[in-house]
Design a protein around this motif. Structure first.
Motif, mmCIF file in Angstrom:
data_model
loop_
_atom_site.group_PDB
_atom_site.id
_atom_site.type_symbol
_atom_site.label_atom_id
_atom_site.label_comp_id
_atom_site.label_asym_id
_atom_site.label_seq_id
_atom_site.Cartn_x
_atom_site.Cartn_y
_atom_site.Cartn_z
ATOM 1 N N SER A 1 114.754 58.660 -15.399
ATOM 2 C CA SER A 1 113.751 59.487 -15.121
ATOM 3 C C SER A 1 112.742 59.069 -13.882
ATOM 4 C CB SER A 1 112.706 59.596 -16.446
ATOM 5 O OG SER A 1 111.758 58.522 -16.139
ATOM 6 N N MET A 2 112.175 60.109 -13.187
ATOM 7 C CA MET A 2 111.489 59.937 -12.068
ATOM 8 C C MET A 2 110.226 59.409 -12.448
ATOM 9 S SD MET A 2 113.204 60.769 -9.284
ATOM 10 C CE MET A 2 114.820 61.342 -9.535
ATOM 11 N N ALA A 3 109.690 59.440 -13.512
ATOM 12 C CA ALA A 3 108.113 59.182 -13.790
ATOM 13 C C ALA A 3 108.207 57.782 -14.201
ATOM 14 C CB ALA A 3 107.605 60.148 -15.000
ATOM 15 N N LYS A 4 109.360 57.412 -15.154
ATOM 16 C CA LYS A 4 109.364 55.930 -15.628
ATOM 17 C C LYS A 4 110.295 55.036 -14.716
ATOM 18 C CE LYS A 4 110.726 53.625 -19.652
ATOM 19 N NZ LYS A 4 112.126 53.933 -20.030
ATOM 20 N N ASP A 5 111.740 55.325 -14.890
ATOM 21 C CA ASP A 5 112.752 54.503 -14.480
ATOM 22 C C ASP A 5 112.654 54.390 -12.783
ATOM 23 O OD1 ASP A 5 113.806 54.256 -17.027
ATOM 24 O OD2 ASP A 5 114.403 56.352 -16.813
ATOM 25 N N LEU A 6 112.341 55.446 -12.142
ATOM 26 C CA LEU A 6 112.206 55.245 -10.834
ATOM 27 C C LEU A 6 111.038 54.491 -10.443
ATOM 28 C CD1 LEU A 6 113.218 57.105 -7.915
ATOM 29 C CD2 LEU A 6 110.860 57.100 -7.934
ATOM 30 N N ARG A 7 109.920 54.595 -10.934
ATOM 31 C CA ARG A 7 108.915 53.999 -10.661
ATOM 32 C C ARG A 7 108.545 52.416 -11.088
ATOM 33 N NH1 ARG A 7 103.568 57.305 -12.605
ATOM 34 N NH2 ARG A 7 104.559 59.121 -11.309
#
Ligand code: HEM
Ligand code: HEM
Length: 144
Positions: free
Chosen positions: A38-44
């Motif tokens: 996910s962009m919201a959690k894993d990328l962050r």
């Protein structure tokens, strides 16, 4: 200048190692549980770990040249002294390689399409980077 940077490098190390460990474990879980990246959690989380390590690298590079130990290069005996060799050679050398690997992992994960391979790249490169960093920390100075 030296004292301030030394404190900064010393305390920032806790955050760096913590965020790196979280990013590594998160990627391992994502990989083995076949989660969606996910962009919201894993990328962050991965990006935070990258930024923290880059800042640590920058502080370390400046600290290297302002440290009073740096003059040992002129006085001699760096190789023969365990502490000086650790601080002036092993720690910087290992960590520059570690940060390079982490950055490569970050770059490679961006080029992957599948979630599994994104997690895989982060887990592998961040994992090796973290391991290398932990190998050559001057623990006797850190906990002193
Ligand atoms: C000695 C200092 C530094 C060096 C040599 C360095 C090197 C690099 C390199 C080579 C990349 C490219 C990664 C790619 O291919 O995507 C990168 C990315 C990045 N660096 Fe640094 N960096 C340094 C300091 C910093 C600092 C101080 C910060 C933050 C305050 C920072 C934040 C970032 C971020 C956010 C990216 C990711 C860009 C993206 O992919 O969106 N770096 N850095
Ligand atoms: C990126 C991961 C890194 C971590 C986690 C890290 C962590 C640490 C820690 C915990 C210490 C002991 C601080 C203390 O005395 O309390 C230290 C010392 C030091 N680090 Fe790093 N470091 C990193 C990268 C670097 C790099 C890339 C350089 C230089 C190119 C560097 C240069 C130094 C120097 C010169 C000292 C000793 C300063 C002195 O006592 O005179 N570090 N580091």
């Amino acid at each position: 200048m030296y004292t301030a940077l030394n404190h900064l490098h010393s305390y920032w190390a806790y955050f760096t190692l913590l965020v790196l460990a979280i990013a590594f474990l998160n990627a391992m879980v994502g990989y083995f549980k076949n989660k969606d990246f996910s962009m919201a959690k894993d990328l962050r989380i991965s990006l935070f770990a990258l930024i923290f390590t880059h800042i640590q690298l920058l502080i370390g590079l400046i600290l290297y040249f302002v440290s009073p130990r740096f003059s040992a290069w002129q006085d001699g005996g760096v190789m023969g002294n365990d502490l000086l060799r650790l601080i002036l050679i092993e720690h910087p050398f290992t960590n520059i390689i570690a940060v390079a690997l982490i950055t490569i992992g970050w770059s490679k994960h961006k080029k992957e399409v599948s979630s599994k391979r994104k997690f895989g790249k982060i887990a592998l490169f961040y994992g090796i980077g973290l391991f290398l960093i932990l190998l050559r920390i001057p623990y006797m100075l850190w906990f002193d």
